[in-house]
Design a protein around this motif. Sequence first.
Motif, PDB file in Angstrom:
ATOM      1  N   THR A 169       1.042  -1.312  -0.002  1.00  0.00           N
ATOM      2  CA  THR A 169      -0.009  -0.062  -0.051  1.00  0.00           C
ATOM      3  C   THR A 169       0.781   1.224   0.231  1.00  0.00           C
ATOM      4  O   THR A 169       0.430   2.331  -0.664  1.00  0.00           O
ATOM      5  N   LEU A 175       2.186   2.813  -3.335  1.00  0.00           N
ATOM      6  CA  LEU A 175       1.436   3.436  -4.745  1.00  0.00           C
ATOM      7  C   LEU A 175       1.533   4.985  -4.151  1.00  0.00           C
ATOM      8  O   LEU A 175       0.957   5.233  -3.110  1.00  0.00           O
ATOM      9  N   GLU A 203      -5.537   4.763  -6.268  1.00  0.00           N
ATOM     10  CA  GLU A 203      -4.707   3.475  -6.419  1.00  0.00           C
ATOM     11  C   GLU A 203      -4.668   2.685  -4.994  1.00  0.00           C
ATOM     12  O   GLU A 203      -4.729   1.342  -4.830  1.00  0.00           O
ATOM     13  N   ARG A 204      -4.040   3.508  -4.084  1.00  0.00           N
ATOM     14  CA  ARG A 204      -4.031   2.941  -2.631  1.00  0.00           C
ATOM     15  C   ARG A 204      -5.312   2.541  -2.052  1.00  0.00           C
ATOM     16  O   ARG A 204      -5.374   1.248  -1.419  1.00  0.00           O
ATOM     17  N   PHE A 213      -6.364  -0.867  -3.771  1.00  0.00           N
ATOM     18  CA  PHE A 213      -5.244  -1.887  -3.630  1.00  0.00           C
ATOM     19  C   PHE A 213      -5.927  -2.319  -2.079  1.00  0.00           C
ATOM     20  O   PHE A 213      -6.239  -3.753  -1.967  1.00  0.00           O
ATOM     21  N   LEU A 269      -0.039  -1.070  -9.580  1.00  0.00           N
ATOM     22  CA  LEU A 269      -0.850  -1.667  -8.910  1.00  0.00           C
ATOM     23  C   LEU A 269      -0.914  -3.277  -9.589  1.00  0.00           C
ATOM     24  O   LEU A 269      -0.921  -4.092  -8.559  1.00  0.00           O
ATOM     25  N   LEU A 289      -0.663  -6.503  -6.870  1.00  0.00           N
ATOM     26  CA  LEU A 289      -2.038  -7.555  -6.721  1.00  0.00           C
ATOM     27  C   LEU A 289      -1.607  -8.943  -6.992  1.00  0.00           C
ATOM     28  O   LEU A 289      -2.079  -9.804  -6.224  1.00  0.00           O
TER      29      LEU A 289
END
Length: 350
Positions: free
Chosen positions: A28, A31, A36-37, A40, A189, A193
């Motif tokens: 986290t 990013l 995006e955080r 995620f 990202l 992931l």
Amino acid sequence: MSLPVFINRIATAVPSHDIHHAFVDWATGRLADARERKLFARMAARAAIGARWSVLPPTDTGGSPVAADGFYAAGDMPPTSRRMAIYAAEAPALAERAVRALDVSLGPVTHLVVASCTGFVAPGIDQILAERLGLPASTERLLVGFMGCYAAVAALRSARHIVRSDPAARVLVVTVELSTLHLQPAVALEPLLAMLQFGDGAAAAILSADPAGLEITDPFAAALPDSADLIRWDIGDTGFAMHLSGEVPGRIATALAAGPVRDLLVDGSEPDAWAVHAGGRSILDAVAGALNLPPAALDDSRAVLSANGNMSSATLMFVLARMMDRPVSRGIALAFGPGLAAEGFRFHSA
């Protein structure tokens, strides 16, 4: 009539260090974009993973491998050589734990089949493990390398072929993966992931003509066209970089909805057991949706995902292990991996 071959026993092992939540915090923070955080964090919460285990130990201060004094100290990604040195030591040790958990005499073992895609060492992990287990030098060995998540199918299928060619054979199959040795310094990202899914684990099985456990029947394999870039490992100077496209669940769903892959699975019968590789929640959801499975059909796969994450080739063995002690009339084992390919087999109780 062909000789029936059975998985007589399965045992599993994972390391003792849970690194899942430490990784989520680390990823986290990498990013830069606030949206995006948030995405995620939402995806991590929906991943249905409660723990992932690593052979990398806590630091002297109790921190994780991504802590300032950990294996992946900030700004100091270890080279592939250092990661492979850990693989050479820890993969045989974890594999041995799984074999010992079988709690059977290894004296009758005639063949050893090992599957692993997260490291390289020579002499091979098969030779190292055979020596640690005290297997005779005459034990025939096979190393299934770099096939990824469906390598368990290849290993079990090879063991089946061995027993069918030699009814007296007793084959020890081992899958061992140390995925956490391959953390990458990603700041995007999609790769974060992908890394969110993977953990370490090992499994062992005994296959023979003895009618006990689960009989393997009808192996199958199919490669999906124009999909080679969807799942890929690239060997670099800082480990093996996993590329796992967000398109994978959709392509799997499409393949299972119609075409040759669906034809391999749907034969008019109604399976009462599904051992599906727990590659991630979205993959399990894609399988369940495309095949219109009952809500509880993939409970074993989801339980393995929750407890361990995706352990590459070892994962399917963990799922099968949960089915060893209950009656199965028509089971299907299914895994996906690089290619993009689907491999599996049918099975039922002895």
